[in-house]
Motif scaffolding. Structure first.
Motif, PDB file in Angstrom:
ATOM      1  N   PRO A   1       0.729  -1.083  -0.033  1.00  0.00           N
ATOM      2  CA  PRO A   1       0.137   0.097  -0.096  1.00  0.00           C
ATOM      3  C   PRO A   1       0.937   1.352   0.019  1.00  0.00           C
ATOM      4  O   PRO A   1       0.349   2.275  -0.529  1.00  0.00           O
ATOM      5  CB  PRO A   1      -0.790  -0.044   1.350  1.00  0.00           C
ATOM      6  N   SER A   2       2.021   1.200   0.406  1.00  0.00           N
ATOM      7  CA  SER A   2       2.793   2.210   0.652  1.00  0.00           C
ATOM      8  C   SER A   2       3.181   2.819  -0.812  1.00  0.00           C
ATOM      9  O   SER A   2       3.510   4.150  -1.171  1.00  0.00           O
ATOM     10  CB  SER A   2       4.065   2.098   1.283  1.00  0.00           C
ATOM     11  N   GLU A   3       3.034   2.089  -2.115  1.00  0.00           N
ATOM     12  CA  GLU A   3       3.216   2.782  -3.408  1.00  0.00           C
ATOM     13  C   GLU A   3       1.802   3.273  -3.856  1.00  0.00           C
ATOM     14  O   GLU A   3       2.119   3.901  -4.906  1.00  0.00           O
ATOM     15  CB  GLU A   3       3.484   1.263  -3.970  1.00  0.00           C
ATOM     16  N   HIS A   4       1.183   3.101  -3.246  1.00  0.00           N
ATOM     17  CA  HIS A   4      -0.053   4.052  -3.502  1.00  0.00           C
ATOM     18  C   HIS A   4      -0.571   5.324  -2.649  1.00  0.00           C
ATOM     19  O   HIS A   4      -1.090   6.197  -3.165  1.00  0.00           O
ATOM     20  CB  HIS A   4      -1.480   3.076  -3.365  1.00  0.00           C
ATOM     21  N   GLY A   5      -0.344   5.203  -1.414  1.00  0.00           N
ATOM     22  CA  GLY A   5      -0.556   6.200  -0.527  1.00  0.00           C
ATOM     23  C   GLY A   5      -1.999   6.341  -0.047  1.00  0.00           C
ATOM     24  O   GLY A   5      -2.443   7.509   0.226  1.00  0.00           O
ATOM     25  N   ASP A   6      -2.686   5.642  -0.557  1.00  0.00           N
ATOM     26  CA  ASP A   6      -4.442   5.452  -0.226  1.00  0.00           C
ATOM     27  C   ASP A   6      -4.772   4.553   0.728  1.00  0.00           C
ATOM     28  O   ASP A   6      -4.506   3.220   0.686  1.00  0.00           O
ATOM     29  CB  ASP A   6      -4.907   5.308  -1.412  1.00  0.00           C
ATOM     30  N   CYS A   7      -5.650   5.114   1.691  1.00  0.00           N
ATOM     31  CA  CYS A   7      -5.898   4.061   2.678  1.00  0.00           C
ATOM     32  C   CYS A   7      -7.000   3.063   2.242  1.00  0.00           C
ATOM     33  O   CYS A   7      -6.990   1.606   2.863  1.00  0.00           O
ATOM     34  CB  CYS A   7      -6.602   4.665   3.947  1.00  0.00           C
ATOM     35  N   GLY A   8      -7.652   3.269   1.109  1.00  0.00           N
ATOM     36  CA  GLY A   8      -8.588   2.241   0.360  1.00  0.00           C
ATOM     37  C   GLY A   8      -7.563   1.124  -0.178  1.00  0.00           C
ATOM     38  O   GLY A   8      -8.041  -0.011   0.088  1.00  0.00           O
ATOM     39  N   HIS A   9      -6.396   1.650  -0.577  1.00  0.00           N
ATOM     40  CA  HIS A   9      -5.589   0.394  -1.034  1.00  0.00           C
ATOM     41  C   HIS A   9      -5.066  -0.188   0.156  1.00  0.00           C
ATOM     42  O   HIS A   9      -4.757  -1.454  -0.104  1.00  0.00           O
ATOM     43  CB  HIS A   9      -4.461   1.046  -1.678  1.00  0.00           C
ATOM     44  N   LYS A  10      -4.610   0.504   1.329  1.00  0.00           N
ATOM     45  CA  LYS A  10      -4.232  -0.325   2.141  1.00  0.00           C
ATOM     46  C   LYS A  10      -5.229  -1.557   2.771  1.00  0.00           C
ATOM     47  O   LYS A  10      -4.979  -2.273   3.266  1.00  0.00           O
ATOM     48  CB  LYS A  10      -3.807   0.477   3.454  1.00  0.00           C
ATOM     49  N   SER A  11      -6.711  -1.076   2.735  1.00  0.00           N
ATOM     50  CA  SER A  11      -7.700  -1.976   3.423  1.00  0.00           C
ATOM     51  C   SER A  11      -7.855  -3.114   2.485  1.00  0.00           C
ATOM     52  O   SER A  11      -7.738  -4.074   2.856  1.00  0.00           O
ATOM     53  CB  SER A  11      -8.827  -1.156   3.460  1.00  0.00           C
ATOM     54  N   SER A  12      -7.630  -2.995   1.171  1.00  0.00           N
ATOM     55  CA  SER A  12      -7.767  -3.944   0.227  1.00  0.00           C
ATOM     56  C   SER A  12      -6.748  -4.896   0.233  1.00  0.00           C
ATOM     57  O   SER A  12      -6.558  -6.097   0.317  1.00  0.00           O
ATOM     58  CB  SER A  12      -7.815  -3.464  -1.314  1.00  0.00           C
ATOM     59  N   TYR A  13      -5.292  -4.331   0.347  1.00  0.00           N
ATOM     60  CA  TYR A  13      -4.199  -5.001   0.537  1.00  0.00           C
ATOM     61  C   TYR A  13      -4.024  -5.969   1.944  1.00  0.00           C
ATOM     62  O   TYR A  13      -4.078  -7.088   1.804  1.00  0.00           O
ATOM     63  CB  TYR A  13      -2.867  -3.978   0.821  1.00  0.00           C
ATOM     64  N   VAL A  14      -4.385  -5.293   3.070  1.00  0.00           N
ATOM     65  CA  VAL A  14      -4.588  -6.136   4.299  1.00  0.00           C
ATOM     66  C   VAL A  14      -5.719  -7.194   4.144  1.00  0.00           C
ATOM     67  O   VAL A  14      -5.415  -8.380   4.592  1.00  0.00           O
ATOM     68  CB  VAL A  14      -4.960  -5.069   5.387  1.00  0.00           C
ATOM     69  N   THR A  15      -6.978  -6.844   3.758  1.00  0.00           N
ATOM     70  CA  THR A  15      -7.880  -8.013   3.416  1.00  0.00           C
ATOM     71  C   THR A  15      -7.469  -9.026   2.346  1.00  0.00           C
ATOM     72  O   THR A  15      -7.818 -10.281   2.818  1.00  0.00           O
ATOM     73  CB  THR A  15      -9.174  -7.108   2.736  1.00  0.00           C
ATOM     74  N   HIS A  16      -6.936  -8.787   1.530  1.00  0.00           N
ATOM     75  CA  HIS A  16      -6.327  -9.815   0.588  1.00  0.00           C
ATOM     76  C   HIS A  16      -5.276 -10.842   1.138  1.00  0.00           C
ATOM     77  O   HIS A  16      -5.480 -11.927   1.093  1.00  0.00           O
ATOM     78  CB  HIS A  16      -5.751  -9.247  -0.670  1.00  0.00           C
ATOM     79  N   LEU A  17      -4.491 -10.228   1.988  1.00  0.00           N
ATOM     80  CA  LEU A  17      -3.487 -10.998   2.816  1.00  0.00           C
ATOM     81  C   LEU A  17      -4.314 -11.769   3.661  1.00  0.00           C
ATOM     82  O   LEU A  17      -3.884 -13.161   3.950  1.00  0.00           O
ATOM     83  CB  LEU A  17      -2.256 -10.111   3.459  1.00  0.00           C
ATOM     84  N   ILE A  18      -5.248 -11.641   4.349  1.00  0.00           N
ATOM     85  CA  ILE A  18      -5.921 -12.235   5.496  1.00  0.00           C
ATOM     86  C   ILE A  18      -6.464 -13.200   4.907  1.00  0.00           C
ATOM     87  O   ILE A  18      -6.543 -14.520   5.227  1.00  0.00           O
ATOM     88  CB  ILE A  18      -6.767 -11.299   6.531  1.00  0.00           C
TER      89      ILE A  18
END
Length: 78
Positions: A14-31
């Motif tokens: 997500p740090s490559e995007h800087g958007d918390c929506g991307h972080k949420s998606s990233y975290v969810t996919h990993l889980i």
């Protein structure tokens, strides 16, 4: 372990995007892909698991499967 490493590499940090929506998606996919929650917490850059939980928006299907597995494991004779 190699398989998990390849799976992790296909997700964009997500740090490559800087958007918390991307972080949420990233975290969810990993889980949902079965990564250890501590690893997900570290990948997201969170000090506390409770912060990671805020960003995790798993599907209802995933929640149902997880609860079912837990109940099945608990009902097995010891």
């Amino acid at each position: 372990m190699r398989r998990k490493s390849r799976q992790l590499n296909r997700h964009t940090h997500p740090s490559e995007h800087g958007d918390c929506g991307h972080k949420s998606s990233y975290v969810t996919h990993l889980i949902e892909d079965g990564f250890d929650t501590r690893l997900v917490q570290e990948q997201a850059g969170h000090d506390h698991a409770s912060t990671t939980a805020i960003y995790t928006c798993v599907s209802s299907d995933f929640r149902t499967r997880t609860v079912r597995r837990a109940l099945d494991a608990q009902s097995k004779p010891r």
